[in-house]
Motif scaffolding. Structure first.
Motif, PDB file in Angstrom:
ATOM      1  N   ASP A  16      38.362  88.844  34.570  1.00  0.00           N
ATOM      2  CA  ASP A  16      37.820  90.208  34.544  1.00  0.00           C
ATOM      3  C   ASP A  16      38.042  90.885  35.886  1.00  0.00           C
ATOM      4  O   ASP A  16      38.480  92.045  35.941  1.00  0.00           O
ATOM      5  CB  ASP A  16      36.334  90.158  34.219  1.00  0.00           C
ATOM      6  CG  ASP A  16      35.695  91.537  34.188  1.00  0.00           C
ATOM      7  OD1 ASP A  16      35.380  92.069  35.279  1.00  0.00           O
ATOM      8  OD2 ASP A  16      35.525  92.091  33.088  1.00  0.00           O
ATOM      9  N   LYS A  17      37.754  90.190  36.963  1.00  0.00           N
ATOM     10  CA  LYS A  17      37.923  90.764  38.300  1.00  0.00           C
ATOM     11  C   LYS A  17      39.374  91.120  38.579  1.00  0.00           C
ATOM     12  O   LYS A  17      39.672  92.120  39.240  1.00  0.00           O
ATOM     13  CB  LYS A  17      37.411  89.787  39.353  1.00  0.00           C
ATOM     14  CG  LYS A  17      37.425  90.353  40.772  1.00  0.00           C
ATOM     15  CD  LYS A  17      36.806  89.379  41.761  1.00  0.00           C
ATOM     16  CE  LYS A  17      36.783  89.963  43.170  1.00  0.00           C
ATOM     17  NZ  LYS A  17      36.163  89.015  44.142  1.00  0.00           N
ATOM     18  N   THR A  64      42.720  98.495  42.203  1.00  0.00           N
ATOM     19  CA  THR A  64      41.810  97.737  41.357  1.00  0.00           C
ATOM     20  C   THR A  64      41.344  98.573  40.168  1.00  0.00           C
ATOM     21  O   THR A  64      41.349  99.808  40.229  1.00  0.00           O
ATOM     22  CB  THR A  64      40.576  97.294  42.152  1.00  0.00           C
ATOM     23  OG1 THR A  64      39.834  98.466  42.546  1.00  0.00           O
ATOM     24  CG2 THR A  64      40.978  96.502  43.389  1.00  0.00           C
ATOM     25  N   HIS A 105      38.410  99.092  39.294  1.00  0.00           N
ATOM     26  CA  HIS A 105      37.281  99.893  39.775  1.00  0.00           C
ATOM     27  C   HIS A 105      37.775 101.206  40.391  1.00  0.00           C
ATOM     28  O   HIS A 105      37.243 102.280  40.090  1.00  0.00           O
ATOM     29  CB  HIS A 105      36.484  99.099  40.812  1.00  0.00           C
ATOM     30  CG  HIS A 105      35.249  99.789  41.286  1.00  0.00           C
ATOM     31  ND1 HIS A 105      34.015  99.565  40.719  1.00  0.00           N
ATOM     32  CD2 HIS A 105      35.050 100.714  42.262  1.00  0.00           C
ATOM     33  CE1 HIS A 105      33.110 100.322  41.331  1.00  0.00           C
ATOM     34  NE2 HIS A 105      33.712 101.019  42.267  1.00  0.00           N
TER      35      HIS A 105
END
Length: 224
Positions: free
Chosen positions: A97-98, A130, A132
């Motif tokens: 996931d990261k 990323t 994010h």
């Protein structure tokens, strides 16, 4: 049930402290295997997720993904056996996931392919930022666009044509690539859909609030 679990984790004659240290060491070793071959495992499991969405219209459960043939094949090849899921399953999925291979939320069967799955063939043509960072940039553009255009949301052609990272590298290869990544952006709360219009999600709003607080705190510190 707690007593049975304890008996399994700490067999008679084994010091619980020693057992705990052994399990931690084994978990770290399994995590090192995953990190060393994350690109291969990530792509395999993301493909499994993609196939499940095509076939069933929803994502697989964590147990279904862990028990899949692709997962078993990788562990058999890498370790020679399927490890104890209590030691390996959650860390494995957290690592993937990261790295952006998979994405999910607390909803049932929300598991979906992550950004890395969609960008793996585009190389340097798309940003390596990323998930994010990409999620925040997309949501911010949607919010700004709506303010400047009387509440009208942008479409993926506009987002893909204009949005880039700090280095100027596009976030998406084209509009089709952007639309294909809509699911993980929605799943992770960066965007939401209202009457088929893109809106900022709750995670994006929280991140904007967090950054505003940090900015104000920094300004106060420098003024003091």
């Amino acid at each position: 049930m707690e007593a049975l679990n304890a008996a399994h984790d700490y067999p008679p004659g084994m010091n619980s402290g020693d057992a705990l240290r052994e399990r931690r060491a084994e978990s770290k070793y399994l995590q090192s295997l995953v990190r060393a071959d994350a690109a291969v495992l990530g792509e395999m499991l993301a493909c499994e997720i993609a196939d499940h969405w095509v076939t069933h219209g929803v994502g697989p459960t964590w147990h279904e993904l862990w028990s899949s043939d692709r997962s078993n094949d990788w562990w058999q090849y890498t370790l020679g056996e399927l490890p104890d899921h209590r030691l390996a399953r959650n860390p494995t999925f957290a690592i993937l996931d990261k790295l952006g291979w998979i994405a999910s939320n607390s909803s049932s069967r929300s598991l979906c392919t992550g950004r890395r799955f969609h960008t793996r063939f585009h190389g340097d043509h798309v940003s390596s930022a990323t998930p994010h960072a990409v999620g925040f940039l997309v949501a911010r553009f949607i919010g700004v666009h709506r303010r400047l255009h009387n509440g009208e949301s942008p479409g993926w052609p506009e987002i893909a044509a204009t949005q880039a990272d700090a280095k100027g590298i596009p976030l998406f290869f084209n509009a089709l690539d952007g639309h294909a990544q809509q699911r993980w952006l929605h799943t992770q709360g960066w965007i939401r859909l209202v009457d088929n219009q893109l809106r900022r999600g709750e995670r994006a709003k929280s991140e904007t609030h967090r950054r505003s607080k940090l900015k104000r705190a920094s300004a106060t510190l420098h003024a003091a």
